[in-house]
Scaffold this motif. Structure first.
Motif, PDB file in Angstrom:
ATOM      1  N   ASP A 142       0.855  -1.180   0.000  1.00  0.00           N
ATOM      2  CA  ASP A 142       0.000   0.000   0.000  1.00  0.00           C
ATOM      3  C   ASP A 142       0.896   1.237   0.000  1.00  0.00           C
ATOM      4  O   ASP A 142       1.030   1.945   0.995  1.00  0.00           O
ATOM      5  N   THR A 143       1.525   1.481  -1.147  1.00  0.00           N
ATOM      6  CA  THR A 143       2.611   2.456  -1.266  1.00  0.00           C
ATOM      7  C   THR A 143       2.105   3.808  -1.751  1.00  0.00           C
ATOM      8  O   THR A 143       2.258   4.171  -2.913  1.00  0.00           O
ATOM      9  N   HIS A 144       1.525   4.564  -0.840  1.00  0.00           N
ATOM     10  CA  HIS A 144       1.015   5.892  -1.176  1.00  0.00           C
ATOM     11  C   HIS A 144       2.110   6.952  -1.150  1.00  0.00           C
ATOM     12  O   HIS A 144       1.873   8.094  -1.525  1.00  0.00           O
ATOM     13  N   GLY A 189       4.217   8.781  -4.347  1.00  0.00           N
ATOM     14  CA  GLY A 189       3.605   7.466  -4.289  1.00  0.00           C
ATOM     15  C   GLY A 189       2.471   7.367  -5.284  1.00  0.00           C
ATOM     16  O   GLY A 189       2.217   8.286  -6.060  1.00  0.00           O
ATOM     17  N   ARG A 190       1.800   6.254  -5.258  1.00  0.00           N
ATOM     18  CA  ARG A 190       0.665   6.039  -6.151  1.00  0.00           C
ATOM     19  C   ARG A 190      -0.519   5.555  -5.319  1.00  0.00           C
ATOM     20  O   ARG A 190      -0.351   4.769  -4.398  1.00  0.00           O
ATOM     21  N   ASP A 191      -1.695   6.011  -5.688  1.00  0.00           N
ATOM     22  CA  ASP A 191      -2.896   5.684  -4.928  1.00  0.00           C
ATOM     23  C   ASP A 191      -3.676   4.553  -5.596  1.00  0.00           C
ATOM     24  O   ASP A 191      -3.255   4.002  -6.608  1.00  0.00           O
ATOM     25  N   HIS A 192      -4.810   4.196  -5.029  1.00  0.00           N
ATOM     26  CA  HIS A 192      -5.620   3.089  -5.534  1.00  0.00           C
ATOM     27  C   HIS A 192      -6.216   3.426  -6.895  1.00  0.00           C
ATOM     28  O   HIS A 192      -6.672   4.542  -7.130  1.00  0.00           O
ATOM     29  N   TRP A 193      -6.228   2.430  -7.789  1.00  0.00           N
ATOM     30  CA  TRP A 193      -6.710   2.617  -9.157  1.00  0.00           C
ATOM     31  C   TRP A 193      -7.321   1.308  -9.644  1.00  0.00           C
ATOM     32  O   TRP A 193      -6.610   0.378 -10.023  1.00  0.00           O
ATOM     33  N   VAL A 203      10.262   4.749  -4.494  1.00  0.00           N
ATOM     34  CA  VAL A 203      11.626   4.262  -4.721  1.00  0.00           C
ATOM     35  C   VAL A 203      12.146   3.570  -3.462  1.00  0.00           C
ATOM     36  O   VAL A 203      12.706   2.476  -3.522  1.00  0.00           O
ATOM     37  N   LEU A 204      11.935   4.196  -2.321  1.00  0.00           N
ATOM     38  CA  LEU A 204      12.405   3.616  -1.070  1.00  0.00           C
ATOM     39  C   LEU A 204      11.689   2.293  -0.783  1.00  0.00           C
ATOM     40  O   LEU A 204      12.329   1.280  -0.496  1.00  0.00           O
ATOM     41  N   GLN A 205      10.374   2.280  -0.884  1.00  0.00           N
ATOM     42  CA  GLN A 205       9.617   1.083  -0.537  1.00  0.00           C
ATOM     43  C   GLN A 205       9.747  -0.035  -1.567  1.00  0.00           C
ATOM     44  O   GLN A 205       9.910  -1.201  -1.205  1.00  0.00           O
ATOM     45  N   PHE A 228      -6.179  -4.539  -6.655  1.00  0.00           N
ATOM     46  CA  PHE A 228      -6.419  -3.433  -7.585  1.00  0.00           C
ATOM     47  C   PHE A 228      -5.080  -2.894  -8.058  1.00  0.00           C
ATOM     48  O   PHE A 228      -4.029  -3.296  -7.583  1.00  0.00           O
ATOM     49  N   GLY A 229      -5.142  -1.968  -8.994  1.00  0.00           N
ATOM     50  CA  GLY A 229      -3.935  -1.360  -9.520  1.00  0.00           C
ATOM     51  C   GLY A 229      -3.591  -0.071  -8.805  1.00  0.00           C
ATOM     52  O   GLY A 229      -4.127   0.245  -7.741  1.00  0.00           O
ATOM     53  N   ARG A 230      -2.707   0.668  -9.420  1.00  0.00           N
ATOM     54  CA  ARG A 230      -2.211   1.935  -8.865  1.00  0.00           C
ATOM     55  C   ARG A 230      -2.385   3.045  -9.882  1.00  0.00           C
ATOM     56  O   ARG A 230      -2.312   2.821 -11.091  1.00  0.00           O
ATOM     57  N   THR A 231      -2.577   4.264  -9.371  1.00  0.00           N
ATOM     58  CA  THR A 231      -2.778   5.406 -10.250  1.00  0.00           C
ATOM     59  C   THR A 231      -1.636   5.522 -11.252  1.00  0.00           C
ATOM     60  O   THR A 231      -0.489   5.226 -10.930  1.00  0.00           O
TER      61      THR A 231
END
Length: 187
Positions: A42-44, A107-111, A48-50, A96-99
């Motif tokens: 859940d990488t919001h 980061g990227r949110d839920h998509w 790069v770090l996560q 689900f995917g990522r934005t």
């Protein structure tokens, strides 16, 4: 501890790698359904770090992606080397995917419109990429596959009739699969 050090190392020292090793051992012993959880996706923020580095100043990436790649590849090769891959369906996916674009926290949110799944073994025809997204990963570009399609295909591969109807304790009918189509390229 019963595994040789080189086999344990092949899967990687992190929990996901050792869990994939345990999954292989369970499959060898006839366990019909095994789940390996790989949390933290859940990488919001701080992709790069996560995903790659794992911690600040890492000289070699130990984030989510390299550790998953090592563990998943080891699981597939272990099952194949032992003659178990053809009868074991391996699925790697999230819900689900990522934005398509980074947010203001890197980061990227839920998509929900586009996501990926990897299937191996279990009687599928491997070595394929089925469907694609548009150039920015925002929407399906061709051959869109729905979660219901994926579920129907998985049920079919597992020998479960996806058209079967179950009943709740009060008698209400519930379809196992609602409207999904078999992904013909896989079976």
């Amino acid at each position: 501890n019963a595994e040789p050090a080189n086999v344990r190392a092949k899967h990687g020292p992190r929990m996901v790698g050792q869990s994939c090793l345990l999954a292989r051992r369970l499959v060898e012993r006839g366990v019909p359904f095994v789940s390996v959880l790989n949390t933290g996706w859940d990488t919001h923020d701080g992709l790069v770090l996560q995903l790659r580095d794992g911690y600040s100043g890492a000289k070699v990436g130990v984030g989510l992606v390299p550790t998953f790649d090592q563990a998943f590849a080891a699981l597939i090769s272990d099952l194949d080397e032992r003659g178990l891959l053809d009868e074991t369906l391996v699925i790697a996916m999230g819900e689900f995917g990522r934005t398509p674009k980074l947010n203001n926290r890197a980061g990227r949110d839920h998509w929900p419109r586009v996501f990926s799944a990897v299937l191996a073994g279990g009687g599928i025809r491997g070595g394929q990429v089925i469907g694609s997204s548009d150039r920015v990963g925002e929407s399906p570009a061709d051959n869109p596959i729905t979660p219901a399609d994926l579920a129907r295909t998985i049920y079919t591969l597992l020998g479960i009739d996806p058209d079967r109807e179950l009943h709740t304790s009060d008698g209400r009918p519930v379809q196992i699969n609602q409207g999904g189509k078999l992904i013909r390229e896989l079976v």
